[in-house]
Scaffold this motif. Structure first.
Motif, short mmCIF file in Angstrom:
data_model
loop_
_atom_site.label_atom_id
_atom_site.label_comp_id
_atom_site.label_asym_id
_atom_site.label_seq_id
_atom_site.Cartn_x
_atom_site.Cartn_y
_atom_site.Cartn_z
N PHE A 60 41.51 60.94 23.79
CA PHE A 60 39.98 60.91 23.98
C PHE A 60 39.57 62.73 24.00
O PHE A 60 40.32 62.72 25.20
CB PHE A 60 39.36 59.96 24.37
N ASP A 61 38.57 62.39 23.68
CA ASP A 61 37.74 63.73 23.82
C ASP A 61 36.11 63.21 24.02
O ASP A 61 35.51 63.14 22.61
CB ASP A 61 38.10 64.52 23.17
N HIS A 62 36.10 62.71 24.89
CA HIS A 62 34.37 62.09 24.92
C HIS A 62 33.35 62.28 25.98
O HIS A 62 33.70 63.61 27.21
CB HIS A 62 34.74 60.43 25.63
N ILE A 63 31.86 62.31 26.07
CA ILE A 63 30.86 63.15 26.84
C ILE A 63 30.62 61.80 27.35
O ILE A 63 29.39 61.03 26.53
CB ILE A 63 30.16 63.93 26.01
N ASP A 64 30.44 61.16 28.18
CA ASP A 64 29.47 60.27 28.76
C ASP A 64 28.92 60.92 29.66
O ASP A 64 28.13 62.05 30.43
CB ASP A 64 30.38 59.84 30.47
N ARG A 65 27.49 60.11 29.37
CA ARG A 65 26.11 60.73 30.01
C ARG A 65 25.60 59.10 30.98
O ARG A 65 25.09 57.89 30.27
CB ARG A 65 25.37 61.00 29.12
N GLN A 66 25.15 59.34 32.09
CA GLN A 66 25.13 58.00 32.94
C GLN A 66 23.11 58.34 32.78
O GLN A 66 22.95 59.48 33.68
CB GLN A 66 25.35 58.00 33.90
N TYR A 67 22.61 57.24 32.63
CA TYR A 67 20.75 57.03 33.14
C TYR A 67 20.55 56.28 33.92
O TYR A 67 21.01 55.19 33.81
CB TYR A 67 20.21 56.77 31.81
N ARG A 68 19.36 56.44 34.77
CA ARG A 68 18.99 55.74 35.33
C ARG A 68 18.00 55.33 35.39
O ARG A 68 17.08 56.33 34.94
CB ARG A 68 19.33 56.99 37.01
N GLU A 69 17.09 53.75 36.16
CA GLU A 69 16.37 53.63 35.18
C GLU A 69 15.43 52.92 36.51
O GLU A 69 16.13 51.66 36.51
CB GLU A 69 15.84 52.77 33.85
N ALA A 70 15.10 52.60 37.28
CA ALA A 70 14.11 51.97 38.30
C ALA A 70 13.05 51.16 37.65
O ALA A 70 12.54 51.23 36.70
CB ALA A 70 13.37 53.53 38.59
N GLN A 71 13.75 50.01 38.58
CA GLN A 71 12.79 48.67 38.33
C GLN A 71 11.75 48.97 39.82
O GLN A 71 12.24 48.52 40.64
CB GLN A 71 13.63 48.00 37.98
N ARG A 106 29.72 63.43 32.38
CA ARG A 106 30.75 64.21 32.39
C ARG A 106 31.70 64.32 31.42
O ARG A 106 31.35 63.07 29.70
CB ARG A 106 31.54 62.22 32.94
N HIS A 107 32.54 65.66 30.70
CA HIS A 107 32.94 65.96 29.55
C HIS A 107 34.89 65.44 29.49
O HIS A 107 35.38 66.09 30.51
CB HIS A 107 32.94 67.20 29.37
N LYS A 108 35.33 63.91 29.24
CA LYS A 108 36.06 63.11 29.39
C LYS A 108 37.77 63.57 28.64
O LYS A 108 37.14 63.45 26.98
CB LYS A 108 35.88 61.95 29.68
N ARG A 109 37.97 64.61 29.04
CA ARG A 109 39.62 64.87 27.85
C ARG A 109 40.69 63.78 28.73
O ARG A 109 41.08 64.65 29.24
CB ARG A 109 40.07 66.22 28.08
N ARG A 110 41.14 62.36 27.73
CA ARG A 110 41.89 61.92 29.02
C ARG A 110 42.90 61.10 27.62
O ARG A 110 42.84 61.20 26.23
CB ARG A 110 40.16 60.97 28.44
N THR A 111 44.02 60.97 28.10
CA THR A 111 45.31 60.06 27.44
C THR A 111 45.20 59.06 28.49
O THR A 111 45.38 59.06 29.51
CB THR A 111 46.62 60.87 27.61
N SER A 112 45.17 57.86 27.18
CA SER A 112 45.33 56.68 27.54
C SER A 112 46.82 55.37 27.41
O SER A 112 46.88 55.71 26.08
CB SER A 112 44.15 55.25 27.09
#
Length: 371
Positions: A211-222, A290-296
């Motif tokens: 895989f060659d993916h980009i994860d973007r994590q967002y935080r939403e306050a409640q 996070r830019h992930k270059r992954r071998t699964s």
């Protein structure tokens, strides 16, 4: 009287002896028999020596002990199992024990093998996490083991406690610790080479996906609630969304390996499909990218997925600088684990066996780094 002192006379063709008197012949007969036996015995011994000398000369090893073409069992060099596998055919090995061979010992005085305490505690922890999750949400559970080091917040170094074997930290004690995930490059490459090597030897037992993916994590306050965390994954080359989830971490178990290079963090999370439109985050700076270059690598026989990931990570604000992280983690096949959990009433072994095998895979990788 003179006949007793005289030696027996031997006739020759040129010399005829006179007939002996009856008296002298009766006394000389036993002595001749005795001498004949002595000569026969000496001839026999000489014959044996000549035969032995002849054999030694033929073999060209006069005076040397016999050499074995195959050393006797007690003189053979011991080879550990993990090395023996590479060049010994166990089906023909003299050390292999057949299933119908009589057992020379019992597993214990009661005939029952006691459970392994660490395996049982890990299994109970996994059971508790599944049991406390509503049935309709269990399909979204994720169980992973990550490599890294348990870090003491007070001493600012790796955890050091007076134990010499694998140990599970008490939850209260673990509050004073943090977990630093990741491996150094040399060890990361060593594990990657080891795993990829296994897939080449046993191609039919493994499946590999990159895989060659980009994860973007967002935080939403409640208001009056815990914040929500959304993770949007896109393909690096096309930019298309691959996954859109809300991820919640349920619990973690810190496992210290004092005689190994790395510790483990066992984490149970839930990944719920998000109903949020990905476009709403277009103008929002992610908390973490996070830019992930992954071998699964998938191994169905042990219900385990091995993820080897080269990560380029950055955040926002003070954490906006980019840094590289080399990560190794194992993920269990939750479909099989949940199925074993639901069948505990009729099968009390498979659930614990899956848990044990999953952790054994992590231990094998950790020990590979000591070679």
């Amino acid at each position: 009287p003179t006949g007793l002192k005289s030696s027996p006379k031997i006739d020759s063709p040129n010399n005829k002896s006179k007939p002996h008197s009856p008296r002298s012949s009766s006394t000389e007969a036993p002595q001749q028999q005795s001498n004949g036996k002595r000569h026969s015995k000496i001839d026999s011994e000489l014959g044996k020596l000549e035969s032995l000398e002849k054999n030694q000369k033929e073999n060209g090893k006069k005076g040397k002990p016999k050499r074995y073409s195959i050393p006797p069992i007690w003189a053979q060099k011991w080879v550990p199992n993990f090395k023996e596998d590479s060049h010994v055919n166990h089906s023909s090995s003299r050390f292999q024990r057949s299933d119908d061979a009589p057992k020379s010992h019992a597993v214990s005085i009661t005939g029952v093998k006691p459970y392994n305490d660490i395996t049982r505690r890990i299994t109970n922890w996994i059971y508790a996490q599944i049991h406390s999750t509503p049935k309709e949400l269990r399909q979204y559970l994720e169980l992973e083991t990550k490599f890294g080091r348990i870090w003491d917040k007070e001493t600012d170094r790796r955890l050091h406690i007076p134990v010499t074997t694998e140990s599970i930290l008490d939850d209260g004690y673990a509050l004073n610790m943090t977990f630093k995930a990741g491996l150094d490059k040399d060890r990361y490459e060593k594990l990657k080479k080891f795993l990829v090597g296994l897939t080449k030897i046993n191609k039919d037992k493994f499946k590999t996906v990159k895989f060659d993916h980009i994860d973007r994590q967002y935080r939403e306050a409640q208001r009056d609630k815990m914040p929500k965390f959304y993770r949007l994954t896109t393909d690096k080359s096309t930019g298309r969304p691959v996954q859109n989830i809300e991820k919640r971490k349920l619990a973690s178990l810190f496992i210290h390996n004092p005689d190994m290079v790395f510790d483990f963090r066992l984490t149970m999370s839930i990944e719920l499909p998000s109903q949020e439109n990905p476009e709403r985050f277009q103008d929002v700076t992610p908390e973490i990218q996070r830019h992930k270059r992954r071998t699964s690598i998938f191994h169905d026989l042990t219900a385990t997925r091995f993820d080897i990931t080269d990560v380029l990570q950055s955040g926002k604000g003070k954490n906006s600088h980019e840094f590289e992280s080399l990560e190794v983690e194992l993920e269990v096949d939750m479909i099989k684990l949940i199925d074993a959990y639901e069948k505990l009433d009729v099968d009390s072994f498979t659930f614990e066996e899956l848990s044990e095998t999953f952790m054994d895979n992590a231990r094998i990788l950790n020990r590979e780094l000591l070679k």
